[in-house]
Write a protein that holds these residues in place. Sequence first.
Motif, short mmCIF file in Angstrom:
data_model
loop_
_atom_site.label_atom_id
_atom_site.label_comp_id
_atom_site.label_asym_id
_atom_site.label_seq_id
_atom_site.Cartn_x
_atom_site.Cartn_y
_atom_site.Cartn_z
N CYS A 115 0.83 -1.22 0.00
CA CYS A 115 0.00 0.00 0.00
C CYS A 115 0.86 1.26 0.00
O CYS A 115 0.53 2.24 -0.68
CB CYS A 115 -0.95 -0.01 1.20
SG CYS A 115 -2.33 -1.17 1.03
N LEU A 118 2.00 1.54 -3.58
CA LEU A 118 0.91 1.82 -4.52
C LEU A 118 0.45 3.27 -4.41
O LEU A 118 0.04 3.87 -5.42
CB LEU A 118 -0.27 0.88 -4.25
CG LEU A 118 -0.02 -0.61 -4.50
CD1 LEU A 118 -1.27 -1.42 -4.20
CD2 LEU A 118 0.42 -0.86 -5.93
N ARG A 119 0.49 3.82 -3.21
CA ARG A 119 0.10 5.23 -3.04
C ARG A 119 1.06 6.17 -3.75
O ARG A 119 0.77 7.36 -3.89
CB ARG A 119 0.02 5.56 -1.55
CG ARG A 119 -1.14 4.86 -0.86
CD ARG A 119 -1.15 5.08 0.64
NE ARG A 119 -2.23 4.30 1.25
CZ ARG A 119 -2.53 4.31 2.55
NH1 ARG A 119 -1.80 5.06 3.39
NH2 ARG A 119 -3.52 3.58 3.01
N GLY A 152 -10.82 -0.90 2.53
CA GLY A 152 -10.18 0.21 1.83
C GLY A 152 -8.79 -0.14 1.35
O GLY A 152 -8.40 0.20 0.22
N LEU A 153 -8.03 -0.83 2.18
CA LEU A 153 -6.68 -1.26 1.79
C LEU A 153 -6.75 -2.27 0.65
O LEU A 153 -5.95 -2.22 -0.30
CB LEU A 153 -5.94 -1.85 2.98
CG LEU A 153 -5.70 -0.91 4.17
CD1 LEU A 153 -4.96 -1.65 5.29
CD2 LEU A 153 -4.92 0.33 3.75
N SER A 155 -9.05 -2.43 -1.55
CA SER A 155 -9.43 -1.70 -2.76
C SER A 155 -8.22 -1.01 -3.38
O SER A 155 -8.11 -0.90 -4.61
CB SER A 155 -10.53 -0.67 -2.44
OG SER A 155 -11.73 -1.33 -2.09
N GLU A 156 -7.30 -0.54 -2.53
CA GLU A 156 -6.06 0.02 -3.06
C GLU A 156 -5.27 -1.05 -3.82
O GLU A 156 -4.67 -0.76 -4.86
CB GLU A 156 -5.21 0.59 -1.92
CG GLU A 156 -5.79 1.83 -1.25
CD GLU A 156 -4.83 2.45 -0.25
OE1 GLU A 156 -3.65 2.63 -0.59
OE2 GLU A 156 -5.26 2.73 0.89
N GLU A 159 -6.90 -1.66 -7.19
CA GLU A 159 -6.57 -0.60 -8.15
C GLU A 159 -5.12 -0.67 -8.61
O GLU A 159 -4.80 -0.20 -9.70
CB GLU A 159 -6.83 0.77 -7.50
CG GLU A 159 -8.29 1.06 -7.22
CD GLU A 159 -9.14 1.10 -8.48
OE1 GLU A 159 -8.64 1.62 -9.50
OE2 GLU A 159 -10.26 0.57 -8.45
N GLY A 160 -4.25 -1.26 -7.78
CA GLY A 160 -2.82 -1.22 -8.09
C GLY A 160 -2.24 -2.46 -8.73
O GLY A 160 -1.08 -2.45 -9.15
#
Length: 250
Positions: A115, A118-119, A152-153, A155-156, A159-160
Motif C-alpha cells: 500500500c 501503490l500510493r 479500503g486497503l 481496494s487500493e 486498483e494497483g
Amino acid sequence: MAGMLPPIDLSHLCEEFARLGDELQHAADEGGEALEPPPQVLVTGMTALLDTLSHLGASSPAAFAPAVRGQLGSEPELMLGHGLRFIGDLAALARRLDQAQAARAAETLALPLACWMLRRGVELETPELVVNAAAALANQLREPDALAVLHGLMSEIVEGVSPAAIHSDPLNPNRPWRLLLLNRGIVATRSHRTNLMVESFQAICEQLPDDAAEFFREGMGQMETLDYPPPVREVMERYYRLWCADQRLH
C-alpha cells in the motif's frame, strides 16, 4: 499485531521485520539449526531497502518513479518486488522453524509495504503474498469498523494490481486476482457497510461472472446462519435474486 491492522508506515514495518528476524534467530540458536539465509541477512537487506525508500524525498506518484530511477537506477516495481521477496523469505524461515505465528506476522507486512508503494503510483506485479496477507488479516478481524478499513486497503490493492497480473493464469481458481475480489466481497459484507458491499459485488459481477452465482448463494447462506443487520441482508438478497433466484442465463 494479531487481530490488528498494520499501519502504512515504513518505520513500523522496519521495526517489526527486525523484531521477527531476531525472534527467528533466537529460535534457530535454541534449536541448534543453521538457517540459510540467516535472518540477519534478510533484516539487513530489508532495512537498507526501506531506509532508501524513506529518504527518497518523493511521495507523490508524479515524483516517486523519477526519484527511484534517478537516485537508485532502478524501477519502482523492482523495489517493491525486492521487499516482497524479503518478506516471503522471512516467512519461509519461520515455517521451517515451525513458528507459525511468526510466519503469519511476517506475511502480514506485505500489505503495508504494497500500500505504501501503490500510493506512490507503483504497480503490483506479484500480488500473491499481498492477497494472502489481506486474507489472513480478514480472518483475524471481528469489528466492522476495522473490516471497513481493511476493505479500503484491499481496494487500493485492486486498483494497483498490474494488468499482466490480472490476466495471468485465468483458469486457475487460486489466482490472486480472483481471490482478492472474492475476499474483498466477504470483508465488505462483514463490515456491514452496504456501500462497500455494492462496490465489491459489482466488481465480482463484472470481472468474475462465472463465480458470481455461487458467491451470492453462499452469501445468502451466511445471512441465514449469522445475525446480519437488515440493510446488509437486503443488499445480499438483491444480488442473490439477480444471479440465482431469477436463474438468468449468462
